[in-house]
Design an enzyme around this catalytic site. Structure first.
Site, short mmCIF file in Angstrom:
data_model
loop_
_atom_site.label_atom_id
_atom_site.label_comp_id
_atom_site.label_asym_id
_atom_site.label_seq_id
_atom_site.Cartn_x
_atom_site.Cartn_y
_atom_site.Cartn_z
N TRP A 226 0.74 -1.29 0.14
CA TRP A 226 -0.38 0.20 0.31
C TRP A 226 0.83 0.75 0.02
O TRP A 226 1.89 1.76 0.24
CB TRP A 226 -0.79 -0.09 1.73
CG TRP A 226 -2.11 1.33 1.24
CD1 TRP A 226 -2.45 1.52 0.18
CD2 TRP A 226 -2.27 2.05 2.37
NE1 TRP A 226 -3.51 2.93 1.18
CE2 TRP A 226 -2.95 3.01 2.62
CE3 TRP A 226 -2.07 1.47 3.93
CZ2 TRP A 226 -3.43 3.45 3.26
CZ3 TRP A 226 -1.62 2.71 5.11
CH2 TRP A 226 -3.40 3.62 4.41
N ASP A 307 -0.94 -5.78 8.68
CA ASP A 307 -1.60 -4.89 8.94
C ASP A 307 -3.44 -6.11 8.82
O ASP A 307 -3.08 -6.67 7.21
CB ASP A 307 -0.90 -4.23 7.99
CG ASP A 307 -2.49 -2.67 7.49
OD1 ASP A 307 -1.44 -2.02 6.90
OD2 ASP A 307 -3.43 -2.72 7.95
N LYS A 343 -13.48 -0.86 5.88
CA LYS A 343 -13.80 -2.03 4.98
C LYS A 343 -15.14 -3.06 5.15
O LYS A 343 -16.03 -3.19 5.13
CB LYS A 343 -13.29 -2.55 3.89
CG LYS A 343 -12.13 -1.50 2.48
CD LYS A 343 -11.11 -0.77 3.82
CE LYS A 343 -10.24 -0.38 2.30
NZ LYS A 343 -8.89 0.63 3.40
#
Lengths: 497, 410
Positions: A226, A307, A343
Site C-alpha cells: 500500500w 496489517d 472496509k
C-alpha cells in the site's frame, strides 16, 4: 535519538529580505515571491486578464477598489487603518511560505480527485478501495444504520472524552475478533489494545511506539505494498526496507525471494505482513507458506507487524481471514496488529481501528499500554467516539453480529463474482495474455499487470481510473461496467506493450 | 511447531506516568468518598454536575440520521462544508482574507490534532524556528511540540504576585526571541490561568510580533465559551489577521459544541496570497495522510449542520451563552463564599476577573495535593480548577477547601 529521515521533505530557505525600517504598517508595498507575479508597477487597467489566475484575482480586486465607480473607493483616502479598502491588507514582510512548493496529490486518493473532475458519462472509478454496490453506489451496511439509530436515539448517551486508549468495550471486542475469543493471549491478559484512527492511525501509533521502545528501527515491507505504508513508518521514525513479494512473471507470490530476504534481515527486525487480501496485489501466501514464514521469523526473532484491513472481506469468513495472525499468536510469541473497520464494516469515514500488541506477559502489556498513551496524547489526545460505538454495538449483540457476517459475505461474494465476470469477459474477447490471476487473487484489489502507459491510455481513452501501478478495485466494478473495462484492457494490451 | 523466543522484546519498556490532566479523572473515579468533586478536566457539567449533549447537537444528529448519508472517506483535508463553516466562524464570513481565498483550512482531530499538524509543518518547513509558549500553558502543548521535534521556550505570562498577567515580562520575552519565532497565543480564556490580555495589550503584542517578524499561532479552544459571544472571543485572532499578518490558528469544537469525543477541529493558516494558501494546504495534507489518512466525518457533519442552518445556529448561540453564563454565576458564588469565609483579607477577586472554564487558584503543588487528599477535590497539580465542574451547591465546600489549603499547607 537521531534525526528522523524525511522522505521527500523540502527544506526551503526562509526568505528574509531586508525591509526598509521606516516602512510603517499598511504602507509598505507587498513584495511577492514564488510563482511569477506581475509587477506592482503594472497599474491596473479595465482589462486585467493576467496570465495566472492568482494574479488575475489580485489585479481585479485592486481594480474594483480603485475604479471611480466603486462606492467603496476613494483611492486617495484609502487608509491603512481600514484594511478592507486595500486589495490585500498590506504586510510588513513577505510570506514566509514563499519557498514551499505545491505538494503532489496523493497517488491513491488523487485518483478519485481526477475521476471527479472527469465529465464523461462512461467513467469508472477503480481507484480507491471503497466498496460499491452493483449500482455503483457507496453503501452503508443495514446493521450499521441500525446500530447508529440505536445510539442516536439513546437519550442518555454522552459525548465525553474517551480515555486516551479509546472505548474499552470496543478494544476488547476488537481483540477477540482478530485473535479469536478463546485466544490464550487474551485469556492471559497479554494483549494491549488501543483504539486508533482506522488502519493508518494504528500503523502510525505502532510505528511510533517501536521507534521509541524497540531496539531495531528497521521495518521490512513487502514489495509492492500500500502506497501509504512507507510514509507512515518513515514519519514514525523507522527506516523502511523492502522484501520481495510479488512476482510479475507469475503474477503470484515470489515465495523464494520472500524467504531469502527475510533470512538476510538483521535479527529482531520488524516485518510488515498483510494478514489477508494483500494490497495492491491480492496475492496471499497459502497456509503452508504462512507456517514457513512463521518459523523463519521466529527463528530470527523478527517482529511481526500485521496489517489487517480486510478481515472477512477476503474470503467472506472472519475466522478464515484471521488464520495467518492466529498462527503467530498460537506459538506464544509477540506481535503487533493494526486493525481497520473501514472496509469490513463500511465505516471508512468514521476512522475506526485498533492497534493490539501481543506481549510476553500481562505485566509487560500494562506497561506497553501506558507507553502507547504517551504516543497518542500529543497526537490527537483521544480517539473519536462515533465509529467505535457503532462497532461495539454490533460486535456485542449476537443477532447484529450474525447480520453483519451475512452482509459482509454478500460484499465478498459480489467481488468474487466481479472477478469471474471480468475473467470471462477477457476470455470472450480473446484478450492476449494469461488473466487467471484475476480469479486467483484475493480481496478488493486485482493487480492487473498493466503498465503505467497502459493505465494512462485507459484513463484517456476509456475514462477508467486506477492507480498507476495497475491496481484495480474490484469493489468499484459492476456487471454493467465489466464489459467497458474488458474492452479497455483489451485495447490497452493490444495497442500498447 | 517452532516456539517463539522466551524473552519479551518489550521487557525494558518502563511504566509511563498517568497523564497529569486526564489522569485526574481516573483518580476521581476510583475515589469512593461522597464529598468528591472533579475539577480536573475541562469538560462542561450542568448545574446537576452531569455531562450534557447540547440540544442542538442532538437535533443535528437526528437530522443526519434522517438524511441517511454515506460514510465514504472524506478527502484528506476533511469535509468541505465544515471547512468553510469553521473559517467563517473564526474570521467572520465576510472577512476579506476568506473572500480572497487566502485561508488554508484542514479539518483535524480537535485542538490537539490541529496543533500537531501545525507542529509537524513547522518542523519540516521551519526547521530552525522555535515556538514560544506561555508560562504556564496547557500541559499537552509541550508534549505536542516535543513529539513533533519542534524546539520551544517559554515567555513569561502568569504573575503569581498579582495573580494576573505579567505583561511586561511577556512583551520582553517575545521581543527577545529570535526573529521568525512562532508565538503560541491562546485566543481567549487562557488555559490554565483564565487570564487574557486586554484589547490594548493585544494591539501591543501584535506590534511586537510584527516587528520581530514572528508568526502568531493561536490556539482557539473556547470560542464562544469565554464571553458567551463567538465574535467577541475571536477578536484577538481577527485583530492580527486584519493587520495583514500571516497567522496559524488551531480550532476546537470540543467545548463550545460539547463535541469532546468526536474530535472535531481545524488547523487554519492565513497566508499572504491564495496560491500560497494552496501550497500550504497541499503540504499539510502530506503530513496528515501518514498520520491518519483523512479525518472522521461525524463531528464535522454535526458542526456543518448546526452552523449551516440559521435556526440551529441561533439555538447554538443561546445554549453557549447559557453555558458561559452558568460558569460566570459559579465564579461569583465562589468569590462570595471565599470572601465571606476567609478572614485573612486576601484578595480573591482574580476569580471574577479570570475568564473561561478554568481558574488558576495560585495553589502550589502540596496545597493542590491537600485539596485532593483531605477534601477529595480533584484538580490538576498546577493549581488549576475547572469551574465547569463546579455548581452553586458545592461552592461553599470548595471555598473551605481552598482556604484551608492556602493557609494551612506549605
Amino acid at each position: 535519538r537521531t534525526q528522523r529521515p524525511h522522505a521527500g521533505a523540502l527544506r526551503s530557505p526562509r526568505p528574509r529580505p531586508s525591509i526598509p525600517p521606516t516602512a510603517a504598517r499598511g504602507t509598505h508595498p507587498r513584495r511577492s515571491y514564488g510563482p511569477a507575479h506581475p509587477s506592482r508597477a503594472a497599474m491596473p487597467t479595465a482589462n486585467v486578464r493576467a496570465a495566472q489566475p492568482s494574479a488575475d484575482r489580485r489585479l481585479s480586486t485592486l481594480v474594483r477598489h480603485l475604479l471611480p465607480s466603486s462606492p467603496r473607493t476613494s483611492a486617495a483616502t484609502a487608509t491603512s487603518a481600514d484594511s478592507s479598502l486595500q486589495p490585500f491588507p498590506t504586510m510588513a514582510s513577505p510570506s514566509v511560505f514563499a519557498g514551499i512548493a505545491q505538494g503532489p496529490e496523493d497517488p491513491i486518493l488523487g485518483v478519485t480527485v481526477a475521476y471527479n473532475k472527469d465529465p464523461s458519462p462512461v467513467k469508472v472509478n477503480l481507484g480507491v478501495g471503497a466498496y460499491r454496490t452493483e449500482e455503483g453506489k457507496p453503501m452503508v451496511l443495514n446493521v450499521v444504520r441500525r446500530a447508529e439509530q440505536m445510539l442516536i436515539q439513546n437519550e442518555s448517551r454522552v459525548k465525553e472524552y474517551l480515555p486516551i486508549t479509546g472505548l474499552a468495550d470496543f478494544n476488547k471486542l476488537s481483540a477477540k475478533l482478530i485473535f479469536g475469543a478463546d485466544s490464550p493471549a487474551i485469556q492471559e491478559n497479554r494483549v494491549a489494545t488501543v483504539q486508533c484512527l482506522s488502519g493508518t492511525g494504528s500503523l502510525r501509533v505502532g510505528g511510533e511506539f517501536l521507534a521509541r521502545h524497540y531496539h531495531e528501527r528497521t521495518i521490512y515491507i513487502p514489495q509492492p505494498t500500500w502506497g501509504n505504508h512507507p510514509k507512515v513508518f518513515t514519519l514514525a521514525g523507522l527506516t523502511a526496507r523492502s522484501y520481495r513479494y510479488y512476482d510479475p512473471a507469475t503474477r503470484g507470490l515470489d515465495f523464494q525471494g520472500l524467504l531469502e530476504d527475510l533470512s538476510s534481515a538483521p535479527s529482531g527486525a520488524i516485518v510488515l505482513l498483510h494478514a489477508c487480501a494483500h494490497n495492491p496485489t491480492g496475492v496471499d501466501p497459502t497456509l503452508e507458506q504462512w507456517e514457513q514464514i512463521r518459523q523463519l521469523m521466529r527463528s530470527k526473532a523478527l517482529l511481526p507487524f500485521f496489517d489487517s484491513a480486510y478481515q472477512g472481506f477476503a474470503s467472506g469468513s472472519l475466522d478464515k481471514d484471521a488464520q495467518s495472525v492466529r498462527m503467530f499468536v498460537a506459538d506464544g510469541g509477540e506481535l503487533l496488529m493494526a486493525q481497520s473497520y473501514a472496509k469490513n464494516m463500511g465505516l471508512y469515514g468514521e476512522r475506526v481501528g485498533a492497534l493490539s500488541i501481543v506481549c510476553g506477559s500481562a505485566d509487560i502489556a500494562v506497561k506497553v499500554e501506558s507507553q502507547l498513551k504517551l504516543v497518542i496524547r500529543p497526537m490527537y489526545s483521544n480517539p473519536p467516539l462515533h465509529g467505535a460505538s457503532i462497532v461495539a454495538t454490533i460486535l456485542k449483540d449476537s443477532a447484529m453480529f450474525d447480520e453483519w457476517t451475512l452482509e459482509l459475505k454478500a460484499m465478498a461474494d459480489r467481488i468474487i463474482s466481479m472477478r469471474e465476470q471480468l475473467f470471462n469477459a477477457l476470455k470472450i474477447r480473446e484478450t492476449p495474455g494469461d488473466w487467471s490471476h484475476i480469479i486467483k487473487q484475493i480481496g478488493m484489489f486485482t493487480f492487473t499487470g498493466l503498465n503505467s502507459d497502459q493505465v494512462a491510455f485507459m484513463r484517456q481513452e476509456y475514462h477508467i481510473y486506477m492507480t498507476s501501478d495497475g491496481r484495480i478495485s474490484m469493489a468499484g466494478l459492476s456487471s454493467r461496467t465489466v464489459p467497458h473495462l474488458a474492452d479497455a484492457i483489451h485495447a490497452a494490451v493490444t495497442k500498447l506493450k | 511447531m517452532a516456539l517463539a523466543v522466551d524473552a519479551s522484546r518489550f521487557e525494558g519498556v518502563p511504566m509511563a506516568p498517568p497523564d497529569p490532566i486526564l489522569g485526574v479523572s481516573e483518580a476521581f473515579k476510583a475515589d469512593t468518598s461522597d464529598l468528591k468533586l472533579n475539577l480536573g478536566v475541562g469538560a462542561y457539567r450542568t448545574e446537576e454536575l452531569q455531562p450534557a449533549v447540547l440540544n442542538v447537537v442532538k437535533k443535528a444528529e437526528k437530522l443526519m440520521l434522517e438524511k441517511g448519508e454515506n460514510k465514504e472517506y472524506l478527502p484528506i483535508e476533511g469535509f468541505a462544508a465544515f471547512n468553510k463553516a469553521t473559517a467563517d466562524l473564526l474570521l467572520g464570513a465576510d472577512n476579506p482574507v476568506i473572500k480572497q481565498g487566502r485561508v488554508a483550512t484542514l479539518q483535524s482531530l480537535s485542538g490537539t490534532g490541529s496543533l500537531r499538524l501545525a507542529a509537524a509543518f513547522i518542523q519540516r518547513y521551519f526547521p530552525d524556528a522555535k515556538v514560544l509558549i506561555s508560562s504556564p500553558t496547557w500541559g499537552n502543548h509541550k508534549n505536542i511540540f516535543n513529539d513533533a521535534r519542534v524546539p520551544w521556550s517559554e515567555y513569561r505570562y502568569y504573575d503569581p504576585k498579582t495573580v494576573g498577567l505579567d505583561f511586561e515580562g511577556m512583551i520582553a520575552d517575545i521581543q527577545a526571541a529570535p526573529e521568525g519565532s512562532f508565538v503560541l497565543l491562546h485566543g481567549c480564556a487562557h488555559n490554565p490561568t483564565g487570564i487574557d490580555p486586554t484589547p490594548e495589550q493585544w494591539e501591543k503584542l501584535a506590534d511586537v510580533i510584527e516587528e520581530k517578524k514572528h508568526m502568531p499561532f493561536f490556539d482557539v479552544a473556547y470560542q464562544g465559551f469565554a464571553s458567551g459571544s463567538l465574535d467577541e472571543d475571536a477578536s484577538s485572532v481577527r485583530l492580527f489577521v486584519k493587520r495583514g499578518l500571516e497567522v496559524f490558528v488551531a480550532q476546537s469544537y470540543s467545548k463550545n459544541l460539547g463535541l469532546y469525543a468526536e474530535r472535531i477541529g481545524a488547523i487554519n493558516v492565513i497566508c499572504s496570497a491564495p496560491e500560497v494558501a494552496d501550497r500550504v494546504k497541499s503540504q499539510l495534507k502530506r503530513l496528515a495522510r501518514p498520520m491518519y489518512s483523512n479525518p472522521p466525518i461525524h463531528g464535522a457533519k454535526i458542526v456543518a449542520n448546526v452552523v449551516g442552518d440559521p435556526t440551529m445556529f441561533g439555538e447554538w448561540k443561546e445554549e453557549m451563552e447559557q453555558m458561559a453564563g452558568r460558569i460566570k454565576n459559579v465564579r461569583q458564588k465562589l468569590y462570595d463564599s471565599l470572601t465571606e469565609k476567609d478572614q485573612s483579607g486576601k484578595d480573591w477577586s482574580f476569580i471574577l476577573s479570570q475568564i473561561g472554564m478554568f481558574s488558576f487558584t495560585g495553589l502550589n503543588r502540596p496545597q493542590s495535593d491537600n485539596m485532593t487528599d483531605k477534601w477529595h477535590i480533584y484538580m490538576t497539580k498546577d493549581g488549576r480548577i475547572s469551574l465547569a465542574g463546579l455548581n452553586l451547591a458545592k461552592c461553599e465546600y470548595l471555598a473551605d477547601a481552598i482556604i484551608d489549603s492556602f493557609h494551612n499547607v506549605n
